[in-house]
Design an enzyme around this catalytic site. Structure first.
Site, mmCIF file in Angstrom:
data_model
loop_
_atom_site.group_PDB
_atom_site.id
_atom_site.type_symbol
_atom_site.label_atom_id
_atom_site.label_comp_id
_atom_site.label_asym_id
_atom_site.label_seq_id
_atom_site.Cartn_x
_atom_site.Cartn_y
_atom_site.Cartn_z
ATOM 1 N N ASP A 215 3.894 -0.936 -5.653
ATOM 2 C CA ASP A 215 5.048 -0.788 -4.762
ATOM 3 C C ASP A 215 5.892 -2.052 -4.707
ATOM 4 O O ASP A 215 5.419 -3.145 -5.045
ATOM 5 C CB ASP A 215 4.551 -0.488 -3.350
ATOM 6 C CG ASP A 215 3.672 -1.601 -2.853
ATOM 7 O OD1 ASP A 215 2.714 -1.952 -3.570
ATOM 8 O OD2 ASP A 215 3.938 -2.155 -1.765
ATOM 9 N N GLU A 216 7.106 -1.885 -4.236
ATOM 10 C CA GLU A 216 7.982 -2.996 -3.864
ATOM 11 C C GLU A 216 8.043 -4.123 -4.892
ATOM 12 O O GLU A 216 7.834 -5.282 -4.569
ATOM 13 C CB GLU A 216 7.527 -3.593 -2.522
ATOM 14 C CG GLU A 216 7.656 -2.628 -1.370
ATOM 15 C CD GLU A 216 7.267 -3.274 -0.028
ATOM 16 O OE1 GLU A 216 7.969 -3.003 0.959
ATOM 17 O OE2 GLU A 216 6.270 -4.012 0.016
#
Lengths: 545, 545
Positions: free
Chosen positions: A340-341
């Site tokens: 993620d991210e």
């Protein structure tokens, strides 16, 4: 000075008529209103109870293996569970006298636990496919709990203990009851984050206990992140030695990890480890040279680092060896790989990365570089024969995924309903966390919103709905550590527990409030500092710190 | 999955340059950067420190009465404090050997505590007029702490203990330092509510300890309210017997109350009891017939009750006897009489009240009836020779007040600035709580808003500003009990502590963050489960439950 408008909200809530539709009455004699006493949480799928009450004699009552059971005294998982639930029911320090002179007709003599499968799985690990269903018949002379494997038996023992109530003389009682129960979803998890703050073992174990009281079955251990790397690797000891907050006091040794896994196993809880890459890895760089991307300021390195460097072969050599170890340390069939991210700023600044992008024909699309990395990582992890779970971005960014990949939905935007629909339409399994970021706190009874969210609340076919394996309550660690974690998580996470276990039609708020208040007092009595839902008291208040 | 935008806020905060304007350097030798180690909270008014470090030998260091002191070993308040601070500095279980062979030139031999007033007030109670100022000189061979009375000495001992820092060998050190300190405001309080949830004694005492670590000096005990009446009265035992959640397990006996008062006194903390009337009294009615107003539905009693019945003589007889007892039980010169949030609905419904209104010529103005009651109550309390404090409505509703009444501002609307201006313009003393309702929680670093509020931030003359006696952090009990109270209150209340003690110009957020992080770790080390401000760790994590 008091908070009047809050009082009003509370009053409203308390005056909602408690719907006892889940209570049947019928069989006769020595009845009392058990609705005042018994609070099952999460609510079983099917159940019938009556006013007929039996007494439990602490000196003679026992939990035993049924004659027909495929498990016996050599099944230490059950032996431990029998002891645990005996203590939950009667407290510590009761004499067990077998004084049959004091046994009466109205007593319930024992609970017989019968495992029906050829393999009771006493020494196994729980999995996504574990059968957690059970049948419980409470009647004289003995109660009978039937389950295919130990995993169902554990759930049934919890339910049995919740049926027991104390009378005004301090005696323990149970009503005639018939229960047939199974979970709505197979994946019911709690995420704890031991990187932003180190969580002492004691806290993790206490929360595993609370999880079992709520029939959760997955401990998602977000064990490392940017801020610290407390996981002690045998292959790469420098990772924690240099990346933890402290190399001795703030690490999880191999023995610690083993203890967590075994403590969880005894309670039917999987330990799903997350090692999030290529972002969220700052702490990895301290103990592993060249793993992270050097960021550039103009034409020279700035001295700071970005995500994992995806263009070096050494990166993949490292990941191969590291995940080989991880796959051995954690017995679960799945690993959570994060994904993620990923912030592209640093990659964009680095001339070597730019050259690589050009060579690969990625243009300026850094999502392609991210996908390139993830793709290679997934291939590596596949060789360990583990399944993998990733955060939703990996799907959103178009990474090619194995058909059995599990996608973890966490974002608030786009709305999770749409994301769940897209993921399942593409044929992938998914689980939900977006509405269950319990680190986010607000004033008042926020369990209500938590309770109302539903993982299958999206537009999709029955086939799509079946791809929803469950959900997880997440307690990210920015603002929690050993001082406040447990009361902040419980009983708010209990709301998620019922949503994931009970029938989808169990959503009466008044009834849930009534049961949850009692359930939280039960947790308090068992030593878990679960915070109050609202004004009131527990007969046995928290006596810890 | 993590909370990225929160990280950004945090990063911003962490990169604010820490302004060490409060640190002076100058005297020489054996220096180390004590800014890494020492974190004073609340910040003293004037202070100079240098890099010269002295060591504290656990075996020989002592805290003693200075020869010139008017207090000596018979002053058990100080004797207790000496022991407490020795343990805070060195931990429990250290041998005290007086082995002078191991004493070095670089050691600090002792802390001499000198009380300068003829009456050190060893056996007295702290009051609004107590002198809490002190001077502290840390230098060889002995440190000297001077204060007019024990109250200043207690504050100075806390500061001394905060100056001590651990070196890498586990040894305790202190730098050459000169401090002259006094509080900005005389009234610095914490309100706890033991009615909405019962608070076990252990929790109250732990919070008194935390208060002393933050130089708070008033425990505002909101001891009873609508929900329960845990205060055990000797004169009216039925009040708690029928009005508490449980007549034995959920009450404060006279001995309990005494213990709280003495525990607080030993730490220089006043216990200001609140008995709130005529509203917030539902629980009083259970043990005292005819005290509350019977509400009517049409022409017949509805069976429910409203505020205290202001038209019966029996009400005032009861209040006279009750407050006579209360004024004896609580030695403080003030009693908090509440007076907030009176709901007129029930009074309006009652025909006897209507008749009384007519007879008195009050028309339909029920504020006049409220004032009538409060007026009579104040007259009753005045006969006990206590001063009184009331919530702002009593002023807003135009009740005639004695000149020395203290008005407690709690509402958000009208803005508290305006209310403080109005109250002080009328010549009354006032204290602030509106921005410090710490029961209201939100996600993130909400200590920032708490820290920025200032009780003198209103338009008014210097004379008006002088009428501000301080403020209180309030933790109303709807959502807190023994499970979560302490971490929810600390270190958020510490932000209030500094605002009320330190100079008004102490408001650098970066510097405050840096010190508060360390101060909270110090509280944790002393056994208080103060929650984290943000990502990070303490060298000694919380080891309690």
């Amino acid at each position: 000075m008091g908070a009047l408008h809050v009082l009003k909200v509370g009053t409203l809530l308390l005056t909602v008529t408690v719907c006892n539709g889940w209570l049947f009455d019928g069989f006769g004699t020595r009845r009392r209103s058990e609705s005042d006493e018994v609070a099952l949480w999460p609510l079983p799928q099917k159940f019938q109870t009556s006013g007929d009450a039996f007494r439990l004699n602490a000196a003679s009552f026992q939990i035993v293996h049924a004659k027909e059971s495929t498990a016996g005294p050599s099944c230490s998982l059950l032996q431990n569970a029998f002891r645990r639930y005996y203590i939950y029911i009667f407290g510590n320090g009761r004499k067990h006298g077998q004084n049959l002179d004091n046994v009466f007709n109205s007593d319930l003599a024992e609970l017989q636990v019968q495992i029906t499968s050829a393999d009771p799985e006493c020494d196994g690990y729980p999995s996504l496919k574990s059968d957690e269903s059970y049948q419980l018949e409470v009647n004289q002379p003995a109660a009978v709990l039937k389950a295919a494997s130990v995993w169902g038996a554990l759930r049934g023992l919890e339910t049995f203990s919740q049926l027991v109530y104390e009378d005004d003389y301090g005696g323990q009682n149970i009503n005639k009851t018939s229960i047939s129960d199974f979970p709505r979803f197979a994946h019911r998890g709690i995420l704890l984050d031991s990187s932003r703050h180190y969580l002492p073992l004691k806290v993790i174990l206490a929360n595993l206990e609370a999880m079992a009281m709520n029939k959760f079955n997955v401990f998602h251990w977000h064990i490392v992140d940017d801020h610290s790397f407390p996981f002690q690797s045998r292959t790469f000891p420098d990772l924690s030695h240099k990346g933890a907050y402290h190399p001795y006091t703030h690490v999880y040794t191999p023995a610690d990890v083993k203890m967590v896994i075994e403590f969880a196993r005894m309670r039917g809880i999987r330990v799903l480890a997350e090692f999030d890459t290529p972002g969220h890895t700052l702490s990895w760089g301290k103990g592993q040279t060249d793993l992270l991307t050097p960021c550039f300021s103009g034409s020279s390195p700035s001295g700071t680092f970005g995500p994992v460097n995806p263009i070096l072969n050494s990166t993949y050599d490292f990941m191969t060896r590291f995940f080989k170890e991880v796959s051995t340390v954690f017995p679960d069939a799945y690993i959570h790989l994060g994904g993620d991210e990923v912030d592209f700023t640093c990659w964009k600044s680095n001339p070597d990365i730019q050259k690589f992008m050009e060579k690969q024909g990625f243009g300026q699309d850094y999502k392609k570089l991210e996908s390139y990395y993830i793709q290679r990582l997934l291939d590596i992890v596949s060789t360990t024969n583990k399944g993998y779970m990733v955060w939703q971005e990996v799907f959103d960014n178009g990474v090619k995924l194995k058909a059995d990949t599990q996608l973890h939905v966490w974002k608030e935007k786009p709305p999770y309903h749409d994301e769940m629909a897209r993921i399942t339409a593409a044929g992938f399994q998914t689980l939900l966390s977006s509405p269950w970021y319990l680190n986010r706190i607000s004033y008042g009874q926020d369990w209500l919103g938590i309770y109302k969210a539903d993982p299958q609340n999206f537009n999709g076919t029955a086939e799509q709905k079946k791809l929803v394996i469950g959900g997880e309550a997440c307690l990210w660690g920015e603002y929690v550590d050993a001082t406040n974690l447990t009361p902040r998580l419980w009983p708010r996470a209990s709301a998620v527990a019922e949503r994931l276990w009970s029938d989808e039609n169990v959503k009466d708020i008044g009834n849930a409030y009534d049961r949850l208040v009692k359930h939280r007092c039960r947790m308090v009595r068992r030593g878990i500092p679960a915070e109050p839902l609202y004004v009131g008291f527990c007969p046995h208040e928290y006596s810890g710190n």
